[in-house]
Each structure stands twice: as C-alpha cells, then as structure tokens.
Design a protein around this motif. Structure first.
Motif, PDB file in Angstrom:
ATOM      1  N   TYR A   1       0.843  -1.197   0.000  1.00  0.00           N
ATOM      2  CA  TYR A   1       0.000   0.000   0.000  1.00  0.00           C
ATOM      3  C   TYR A   1       0.877   1.246   0.000  1.00  0.00           C
ATOM      4  O   TYR A   1       1.879   1.323   0.717  1.00  0.00           O
ATOM      5  N   ALA A   2       0.511   2.211  -0.812  1.00  0.00           N
ATOM      6  CA  ALA A   2       1.291   3.447  -0.919  1.00  0.00           C
ATOM      7  C   ALA A   2       0.347   4.614  -1.179  1.00  0.00           C
ATOM      8  O   ALA A   2      -0.791   4.441  -1.640  1.00  0.00           O
ATOM      9  N   MET A   3       0.846   5.792  -0.884  1.00  0.00           N
ATOM     10  CA  MET A   3       0.073   7.014  -1.113  1.00  0.00           C
ATOM     11  C   MET A   3       0.876   7.945  -2.014  1.00  0.00           C
ATOM     12  O   MET A   3       2.062   8.180  -1.764  1.00  0.00           O
ATOM     13  N   ARG A   4       0.254   8.440  -3.053  1.00  0.00           N
ATOM     14  CA  ARG A   4       0.906   9.370  -3.968  1.00  0.00           C
ATOM     15  C   ARG A   4       0.281  10.757  -3.790  1.00  0.00           C
ATOM     16  O   ARG A   4      -0.942  10.897  -3.817  1.00  0.00           O
ATOM     17  N   ILE A   5       1.126  11.744  -3.581  1.00  0.00           N
ATOM     18  CA  ILE A   5       0.660  13.106  -3.294  1.00  0.00           C
ATOM     19  C   ILE A   5       1.197  14.043  -4.361  1.00  0.00           C
ATOM     20  O   ILE A   5       2.400  14.053  -4.645  1.00  0.00           O
ATOM     21  N   TRP A   6       0.304  14.832  -4.959  1.00  0.00           N
ATOM     22  CA  TRP A   6       0.703  15.853  -5.922  1.00  0.00           C
ATOM     23  C   TRP A   6       0.747  17.208  -5.211  1.00  0.00           C
ATOM     24  O   TRP A   6      -0.209  17.596  -4.541  1.00  0.00           O
ATOM     25  N   LEU A   7       1.848  17.889  -5.354  1.00  0.00           N
ATOM     26  CA  LEU A   7       2.039  19.171  -4.684  1.00  0.00           C
ATOM     27  C   LEU A   7       1.795  20.330  -5.648  1.00  0.00           C
ATOM     28  O   LEU A   7       2.170  20.262  -6.819  1.00  0.00           O
ATOM     29  N   ASP A   8       1.170  21.379  -5.131  1.00  0.00           N
ATOM     30  CA  ASP A   8       0.917  22.590  -5.905  1.00  0.00           C
ATOM     31  C   ASP A   8       2.076  23.554  -5.660  1.00  0.00           C
ATOM     32  O   ASP A   8       2.187  24.147  -4.574  1.00  0.00           O
ATOM     33  N   ALA A   9       2.949  23.693  -6.639  1.00  0.00           N
ATOM     34  CA  ALA A   9       4.162  24.494  -6.454  1.00  0.00           C
ATOM     35  C   ALA A   9       3.847  25.967  -6.176  1.00  0.00           C
ATOM     36  O   ALA A   9       4.513  26.602  -5.350  1.00  0.00           O
ATOM     37  N   LYS A  10       2.828  26.520  -6.826  1.00  0.00           N
ATOM     38  CA  LYS A  10       2.506  27.937  -6.631  1.00  0.00           C
ATOM     39  C   LYS A  10       2.001  28.200  -5.216  1.00  0.00           C
ATOM     40  O   LYS A  10       2.410  29.153  -4.569  1.00  0.00           O
ATOM     41  N   ARG A  11       1.092  27.370  -4.737  1.00  0.00           N
ATOM     42  CA  ARG A  11       0.570  27.573  -3.379  1.00  0.00           C
ATOM     43  C   ARG A  11       1.662  27.329  -2.335  1.00  0.00           C
ATOM     44  O   ARG A  11       1.698  28.014  -1.304  1.00  0.00           O
ATOM     45  N   MET A  12       2.538  26.363  -2.590  1.00  0.00           N
ATOM     46  CA  MET A  12       3.624  26.112  -1.648  1.00  0.00           C
ATOM     47  C   MET A  12       4.579  27.296  -1.597  1.00  0.00           C
ATOM     48  O   MET A  12       5.046  27.694  -0.524  1.00  0.00           O
ATOM     49  N   ALA A  13       4.867  27.877  -2.773  1.00  0.00           N
ATOM     50  CA  ALA A  13       5.755  29.038  -2.804  1.00  0.00           C
ATOM     51  C   ALA A  13       5.113  30.240  -2.106  1.00  0.00           C
ATOM     52  O   ALA A  13       5.794  31.018  -1.420  1.00  0.00           O
ATOM     53  N   ALA A  14       3.803  30.403  -2.255  1.00  0.00           N
ATOM     54  CA  ALA A  14       3.120  31.528  -1.603  1.00  0.00           C
ATOM     55  C   ALA A  14       3.151  31.400  -0.089  1.00  0.00           C
ATOM     56  O   ALA A  14       3.196  32.408   0.632  1.00  0.00           O
ATOM     57  N   ARG A  15       3.142  30.195   0.419  1.00  0.00           N
ATOM     58  CA  ARG A  15       3.152  29.962   1.868  1.00  0.00           C
ATOM     59  C   ARG A  15       4.541  29.611   2.388  1.00  0.00           C
ATOM     60  O   ARG A  15       4.696  29.254   3.550  1.00  0.00           O
ATOM     61  N   ASN A  16       5.535  29.666   1.502  1.00  0.00           N
ATOM     62  CA  ASN A  16       6.918  29.389   1.895  1.00  0.00           C
ATOM     63  C   ASN A  16       7.054  27.980   2.489  1.00  0.00           C
ATOM     64  O   ASN A  16       7.675  27.768   3.535  1.00  0.00           O
ATOM     65  N   VAL A  17       6.461  27.007   1.804  1.00  0.00           N
ATOM     66  CA  VAL A  17       6.495  25.607   2.232  1.00  0.00           C
ATOM     67  C   VAL A  17       7.292  24.804   1.216  1.00  0.00           C
ATOM     68  O   VAL A  17       7.086  24.944   0.001  1.00  0.00           O
ATOM     69  N   THR A  18       8.183  23.955   1.681  1.00  0.00           N
ATOM     70  CA  THR A  18       9.014  23.117   0.816  1.00  0.00           C
ATOM     71  C   THR A  18       8.494  21.683   0.820  1.00  0.00           C
ATOM     72  O   THR A  18       7.748  21.291   1.732  1.00  0.00           O
ATOM     73  N   PRO A  19       8.859  20.885  -0.176  1.00  0.00           N
ATOM     74  CA  PRO A  19       8.466  19.458  -0.140  1.00  0.00           C
ATOM     75  C   PRO A  19       8.959  18.731   1.100  1.00  0.00           C
ATOM     76  O   PRO A  19       8.298  17.815   1.592  1.00  0.00           O
ATOM     77  N   LEU A  20      10.107  19.132   1.631  1.00  0.00           N
ATOM     78  CA  LEU A  20      10.601  18.509   2.860  1.00  0.00           C
ATOM     79  C   LEU A  20       9.685  18.796   4.043  1.00  0.00           C
ATOM     80  O   LEU A  20       9.482  17.930   4.907  1.00  0.00           O
ATOM     81  N   ASP A  21       9.094  20.010   4.072  1.00  0.00           N
ATOM     82  CA  ASP A  21       8.144  20.325   5.138  1.00  0.00           C
ATOM     83  C   ASP A  21       6.910  19.418   5.059  1.00  0.00           C
ATOM     84  O   ASP A  21       6.394  18.959   6.087  1.00  0.00           O
ATOM     85  N   VAL A  22       6.447  19.176   3.841  1.00  0.00           N
ATOM     86  CA  VAL A  22       5.293  18.289   3.667  1.00  0.00           C
ATOM     87  C   VAL A  22       5.637  16.870   4.109  1.00  0.00           C
ATOM     88  O   VAL A  22       4.849  16.205   4.805  1.00  0.00           O
ATOM     89  N   GLU A  23       6.825  16.407   3.735  1.00  0.00           N
ATOM     90  CA  GLU A  23       7.239  15.051   4.127  1.00  0.00           C
ATOM     91  C   GLU A  23       7.348  14.925   5.644  1.00  0.00           C
ATOM     92  O   GLU A  23       6.884  13.939   6.234  1.00  0.00           O
TER      93      GLU A  23
END
Length: 233
Positions: free
Chosen positions: A181-203
């Motif tokens: 079982y696995a989960m695949r997550i798509w990240l919105d680069a524009k919204r992440m940049a607006a909130r100053n969030v990196t993929p590492l923060d999500v992980e």
C-alpha cells in the motif's frame, strides 16, 4: 578343522553370521562420507534498503561505504556486491576454517561503525548468515479471482510469512512480485511558494502525523475500555 567346527555347530554359525551382518549394517549407516563432508559455508550477507534511490546512488552512497568498512575483516576470502533500485546487497565469503558465528559478529561490528556515514533515509543494514546456494528452493503460488495483487501481497505478509518462517529448516521468506500500500501526493508548487512551504516540510508533516498512539482508557463500574488514536494514513 575350521570349517568342520562350524558345520558341526550350525546354530553357532548362524549366530556368527547374524552378528557380522548387524555390525556391517551399523557400520554402513555411521561411516562418514569423505567426498561430501558436511560443511556450513561461511558466507555473510549484508542487505540495505534505500527507498526511492536509483542504482547509481545506492552504489555510491551505500554499497561502496559498506564495502570499505567490511574490507579487511579477518579470514575474508571474497566479497561481491550488487546495487539496484532501492537495495544494496553484499555477500562476504570467508575461509572454511573461519567460525561463522564469529564472522557474523565481526561484520556486524564494522557495519555498525559505518552506519553513521550512510544517508539519513537509509534503513538499518541487515546482517545475516547465508548458505552457499542463494537460489530459492521452493515457490508457493498464491492467486485469487476476487483479489488484486495488492490484497494477495498483504495476505501473504500478514498470515503466511510468520507461519512459514517457524518451519524447521526454513531460512527466510521472500514474497516475489509483492505490492505494498502506498500514497501518492501531488504538490501545488505555486501555493507552496506563496506559503513558503518546501516538499521537505510536507514530508516531515506526514511522518509526524502518520502515527497510531494509545490515548488512555475509559473506566466504568464493571468494565474498562482502552482508547486508541487511529492516525495512520
């Protein structure tokens, strides 16, 4: 005279013949076979998983570091390794006179000292004894018309693996073609940049929240109920 002695005493001759046959049978079953001696091959395997890494990264970041640490162990004969996506495997063969249990401890000690130089995402290396023949000697097929490969893999891991590992003579269980079982997550680069969030923060957030912890208990007059927080994704 010698033959006449046994001819005149047939019962004694029969008993002597039976004793000779019995001694010969016992000796035949207990004689060692020198051409095929019972030898426990002194082979040690080191398996390390690096999820998400390709073969080149596994080779440079895991396999080469562990090989450098293991190289020089007393009684080392040959060392072979293979690196593929997400997995590093190192086979260390020792001289025949080397005690296998002591060899495992030596390899484990050197691997433990080298663990600090491995990437943080690498799982702990697993050191185990291995036989001279690494091929699978038995395959058990599992199929079902109403179940997917994912469901069959989960059933084999939850119910069959533990039962088969306890069978006398079984070294290890490998589930071929396993799907987890696995989960695949798509990240919105524009919204992440607006909130100053990196993929590492999500992980990191997913790792912190993906837990299942005890939450105390509820006590009544006659019964008591444990409470769990089901927080796994």
């Amino acid at each position: 005279m010698f033959t006449n002695f046994f001819i005149k005493r047939p019962v004694f001759a029969t008993v002597c013949s039976l004793v000779i046959i019995l001694v010969g049978f016992v000796g035949f079953t207990r004689l060692p076979v020198q051409e095929f001696p019972s030898i426990d091959p002194p082979v040690v395997r080191v398996r390390t998983t690096y999820p998400g890494a390709n073969a080149e990264v596994v080779e440079t970041e895991v396999t080469e570091i562990l090989e450098a640490a293991i190289n020089g162990v007393q009684g080392l004969r040959t060392m072979t390794s293979s690196s593929r996506e997400g997995l590093s495997s190192i086979n260390v063969e020792f001289e025949l006179e080397r005690d296998l249990e002591v060899a495992v401890q030596d390899v484990l000690s050197r691997v433990s000292r080298a663990t600090g130089r491995l990437p943080s995402d690498v799982n702990n290396p697993v050191v185990s004894k291995d036989g001279s023949d690494d091929d699978r000697i038995m395959w058990i097929a599992i199929y079902g018309d109403r179940f997917s490969t994912l469901e069959l893999s989960n059933y084999a891991d939850q119910f069959l693996r533990n039962s088969l590992e306890t069978v006398n003579g079984v070294g290890s269980i490998f589930i071929g073609g396993e799907r987890r079982y696995a989960m695949r997550i798509w990240l919105d680069a524009k919204r992440m940049a607006a909130r100053n969030v990196t993929p590492l923060d999500v992980e990191n957030a997913l790792q912190r929240q993906n837990v299942e912890i005890p939450s105390g208990r509820i006590e009544g007059e006659t019964m008591e109920f444990p409470v769990r927080t089901l927080g796994r994704l």
